[in-house]
Design a protein around this motif. Sequence first.
Motif: not given
Length: 133
Positions: A8-12, A37-39, A118-119, A128-132
Amino acid sequence: PADFRGTWNLLSNDNFEGYMLALGIDFATYKIAQLLKSQKVTEQNGDSFIIHTHSSLKNHLVKFKVGEEFDEDNKGLGNRKCKSLVTWNNDRLTCVQKGEKKNRGWTHWLEGDKLHLEMFCEGQLCKQAFQRA
């Protein structure tokens, strides 16, 4: 249960600064971390999980089994040890972390090809939102 396996790659990353300040992260570290940009790479075998979070500044690894409390060492994420317990809440993974900071934890869930996180810590909420990948 939901299938969180994948890369998963960080989007927001909303209110990361507020969350980091609540954790007690120093100014220089959170300013640098804000730019990264975390993964996430998630391995899942039933209720057993390994979540790798990679960035150019720090990497973090957490292993847990849903429903079993474990000792978590948050190196680079406040450098505090805590007791963590992850449970299923419908198809969401919810973690409560007990330690030096109050009201701390996170929730993961999936919507289509997006992973949401959500942290929260001491009244601050980072979304945070991640894209596959």
